[in-house]
Design an enzyme around this catalytic site. Structure first.
Site, PDB file in Angstrom:
ATOM      1  N   LYS A 226      -2.822  -6.655 -10.756  1.00 37.46           N
ATOM      2  CA  LYS A 226      -2.356  -6.144 -12.044  1.00 37.46           C
ATOM      3  C   LYS A 226      -2.141  -7.281 -13.049  1.00 37.46           C
ATOM      4  O   LYS A 226      -2.548  -7.179 -14.216  1.00 37.46           O
ATOM      5  CB  LYS A 226      -1.053  -5.363 -11.848  1.00 37.46           C
ATOM      6  CG  LYS A 226      -1.253  -4.040 -11.107  1.00 37.46           C
ATOM      7  CD  LYS A 226       0.060  -3.325 -10.856  1.00 37.46           C
ATOM      8  CE  LYS A 226      -0.166  -1.981 -10.175  1.00 37.46           C
ATOM      9  NZ  LYS A 226       1.092  -1.276  -9.877  1.00 37.46           N
TER      10      LYS A 226
ATOM     11  N   SER B 221       4.334   3.301  -9.839  1.00 34.74           N
ATOM     12  CA  SER B 221       4.439   1.926 -10.328  1.00 34.74           C
ATOM     13  C   SER B 221       4.456   1.844 -11.849  1.00 34.74           C
ATOM     14  O   SER B 221       4.695   0.765 -12.398  1.00 34.74           O
ATOM     15  CB  SER B 221       3.280   1.082  -9.784  1.00 34.74           C
ATOM     16  OG  SER B 221       2.040   1.576 -10.243  1.00 34.74           O
TER      17      SER B 221
END
Length: 800
Positions: free
Chosen positions: A691, A648
């Protein structure tokens, strides 16, 4: 440069439309009868139940906490209520081979009746035998037989005495036994008189004495045979008395079981054994009481499972499926320093309790118990349950064991386990597929449709009723649905995990009680979520504090070349959070190597290394198709002291590389997450909500400037279920979320410089990121050619 706008606030969190919830509180809703979003798994379960063939047992797959156990158990119980209670199985004494107890099959309820009847019989048989053996009739018959045989012996001796006396030899009875003596008239001859006889006379008398002595010897040898005949007649009289005393008890029992031939045969065997061992019982009764009990136990019935109060087929869940709890066991008692056992100490297992019904087991528990898995498979393959110790099963003992007759098995076994357990068993156990032909794969989430939302509200009502909670208001249910979507990490889905929702409901009910409300409101659910985070956020607060104190170096303002804010997720099980991490890249002339420092230091996982290889492939394909890639680059997660896994961060790493090559600074007010493929397309990642919130918390603590934000993959927009404070800041223009589909869009947002699209001739605009990167790589290629691997260039470079 095309202006890429941040996402609007309404895309950051999909709130639940309360218009889809036509009720005031869950008290108005009927509990959910079926399931929400698990139709395929439930159909598979019903199919496995209906398939009455060997091997069609069921394995239930899915994540823990999805309510698999409760849902499947409900389906099994519904089916079991339509089925009659199964037969009962009893162990009884095998009078010919006591170490091999026999099994009796009886209709439901009849086993308990037979057990009570035989207990009553055992209590009455002793007194019946005593009364029979002490009766006047029995005494008269035995005394008559004894007198008859005594008279027979006496008559035989008298006859021998008369015969010998007629020839002058007297038969005398002495304390030492019988002897013959010569006679003189009617008196026996004295020794002195016998000595005066002539030798011929002495010889004649001696021969007569020898002759009659031999006859006496034969007669005395005949007496034991006569006594045996007497004992046989006495035993027969004893048997007749036993049969007469106990026969009426047995006949009374037989009248109750005329429809059960196996029970009638057993009662006949009991009568035969009583007749054979009745005198022994009487002798034991005169001695130790323990002997009486051991004899009377011979006629007990060991009922393994009692279905007398059962109205349907059994549904059994065995929480501790070890070998003995599954197949049964044989207990022992200490007696005079030794361990003894008998058929009354045989205990049934879960397979016996579930026989004729359904058995639910946790696959991981069965597999971790020694020999339990093998014992279960052996029983299912053989179609019978054989109760034996582990020593017997594996040949570890050489003593004479107790070997109960096996019981036919007709059970549907349901195993619960995670998907990895199911696929490992299919791969490595060749018998598994033969025994568990059906898999019910439970969904981890399901569509957030209007129908499913209404069904979810009924699901909430069912939990509230089952747990005894206060009714939940419409707003509270809406908040639970939103949280379920957050758990599913998808705004278009709802999580199928019921355990977290049930726990949250109970905590919200607590806060409603603290607030003095008789109904659970949305604020109570919010309070429960807030307190849940507060209890678990110690580590998150510690990381954020180190960032704010500049111990962990994270910039949220300014610009830097080759430096970007990435985002990492930490999963603590009950709590998941994210925080920013600095990613830096350096570039120089080399041989086309992109060094992943995390991998070289053995901190990077395989997926992370794959992501770095992909971005290196992207660089070579896009910028060095016609010339050697003469780049040496290094990528690192700064201040990372633990394992790094996942791809990611590959978008952030690629942007840092492009920034270093183009020598264009990246805005530190932005963070980036996403993975890329070899063509530069941005791919979705997990944990997008955490996030964004992790970077937002740092920016808010330092002060929101309106320039801060997070770049995410466009394919992750449908997953957004952000906190209300993040949504409010985005709506006010204080924080921005950008969705990108390609690395070019990401680098434009991060640098403010156009990426540069090629025109018809394939040229990109001067000054664009792609132009600067291509120029730098071309220059590196020329430098490498000049040096040719040597310390000094082959020729002088011409000044441009």
């Amino acid at each position: 440069m095309r202006q890429l706008l941040p996402l609007s606030a309404d895309l950051l969190c999909r709130r639940c439309d309360e218009a889809l919830l036509p009720f005031d509180t869950t008290a108005e809703l009927p509990p959910l009868d079926g399931t929400v979003g698990q139709a395929r798994a439930i159909d598979a379960t019903r199919f496995a139940i209906d398939m009455k063939r060997p091997g069609y047992n069921l394995f239930v797959l899915g994540e823990p906490g999805t309510g698999r156990h409760a849902l499947v158990q409900r389906v099994l119980q519904e089916q079991a209520m339509r089925e009659p209670p199964p037969a009962e199985w009893c162990y009884v004494n095998n009078f010919r081979e006591p170490n091999r107890p026999r099994v009796l099959c009886l209709p439901a309820g009849r086993g308990a009746q037979l057990r009570r009847d035989m207990q009553q019989f055992a209590q009455e048989v002793g007194s019946a035998i005593t009364a029979a053996l002490e009766s006047d009739e029995f005494r008269t018959r035995t005394e008559a037989i004894q007198a008859e045989y005594k008279q027979r012996e006496e008559e035989a001796l008298r006859e021998l005495g008369r015969a010998s006396g007629a020839r002058g030899i007297a038969l005398l009875r002495t304390p030492q036994g019988f002897v013959f003596a010569p006679m003189k008239g009617d008196e026996t001859m004295e020794p002195d008189e016998f000595a005066q006889l002539a030798d011929a006379e002495k010889e004649r008398i001696g021969k007569l004495m020898d002759e009659y002595g031999e006859a006496l010897h034969k007669l005395l040898h005949q007496f034991p045979r006569w006594r045996r005949e007497m004992q046989a007649r006495l035993k027969q009289v004893n048997r007749d008395a036993m049969a007469l005393a106990v026969g009426h008890l047995i006949e009374e029992l037989k009248e109750r079981y005329t429809d059960l031939l196996n029970v009638l045969r057993f009662l006949d065997e009991v009568l035969e054994d009583v007749v054979q061992s009745g005198e022994g019982m009487r002798a034991s009764e005169r001695g130790e009481g323990e002997g009486v009990m051991s004899l009377l136990q011979r006629y007990q019935v060991n009922l393994l499972v009692d279905h007398s109060t059962t109205a349907a087929a059994p549904v059994v869940f065995e929480d501790n499926p070890n070998f003995q709890n599954l197949v049964g066991r044989i207990d022992h008692l200490a007696h005079m320093g030794t361990l003894v056992t008998n058929f009354t100490l045989i205990k049934g297992g879960a397979l016996h309790r579930a026989n004729g019904g359904y058995l639910m087991l946790d696959a991981a528990k069965v597999l971790t118990q020694p020999y339990a898995w093998e014992g279960l498979k052996r029983a299912l393959k053989a179609g019978q349950v054989r109760i034996e110790t582990l020593g017997q099963a594996f040949g570890w003992v050489s003593t004479l064991p107790m070997e109960p007759e096996p019981i036919p098995l007709n059970v549907k076994v349901v195993l619960f386990g995670e998907r990895i357990v199911y696929y490992l068993l299919r791969e490595y156990d060749p018998e598994f597929e033969e025994l568990f032909k059906i898999a019910a794969d439970f969904e981890s989430d399901f569509d957030r449709s209007g129908e499913n939302i209404r069904g979810y509200a009924q699901f909430v009502a069912r939990i509230a009723g089952a747990k005894g909670l206060r009714p939940f208001e419409r707003g509270a249910v809406a908040r639970l649905i939103e949280h379920s979507a957050r758990l599913a990490e998808d705004a278009e889905k709802l999580s199928a995990r019921s355990r977290p929702i049930s726990d949250l409901m109970q905590e919200a009910d607590y806060w409603a009680g603290r607030a003095g409300r008789d109904r659970v409101a949305r604020a109570d659910v919010e309070a429960a979520l807030k307190e849940r985070i507060r209890r678990a956020e110690r580590l998150r607060n510690a990381v954020q504090q180190e960032i704010l104190r500049n111990t962990l170096l994270i910039s949220t303002s300014g610009e830097n070349v080759g430096q970007v804010n990435g985002l990492v997720v930490i999963d603590l099980g009950e709590f998941v959070f994210a925080h920013p991490v600095r990613i830096t890249a350096t570039t120089r002339v080399g041989e086309g190597d992109v060094v992943d420092i995390e991998r070289e230091s053995e901190l990077g996982g395989s997926i992370h290394s794959k992501g770095v290889m992909i971005l290196a492939s992207f660089l070579a394909t896009r910028y060095a198709r016609r010339l050697p890639l003469s780049l040496a680059a290094s990528l690192v997660f700064e201040q990372s002291y633990g394992p790094v896994e996942g791809d990611s961060a590959s978008l952030a790493e690629l942007c840092a590389l492009l920034s270093s090559l183009a020598n264009v600074a990246i805005k530190q007010s932005l963070a980036v997450t996403g993975s890329v493929n070899q063509h530069g397309a941005v791919q979705p990642i997990g944990g997008v909500n955490e996030k964004i919130e992790g970077f937002f918390d740092i920016c808010r603590a330092r002060g929101l400037t309106g320039d801060q934000g997070v770049v995410i993959p466009a394919s992750n927009v449908k997953h957004l279920m952000l906190r209300e404070d993040v949504v409010a800041a985005a709506a006010a223009g204080q924080f921005h979320i950008y969705a990108v589909e390609h690395v070019d869009e990401a680098i434009e947002i991060l640098t403010g410089v156009a990426a540069g699209e090629p025109d018809e001739t394939g040229l990109v605009p001067a000054g664009s990121i792609n132009f600067l990167v291509a120029s730098q790589l071309h220059e590196m290629s020329l430098l490498r050619q000049e040096y040719g691997g040597h310390a000094k260039p082959k020729r002088k470079r011409k000044e441009k």
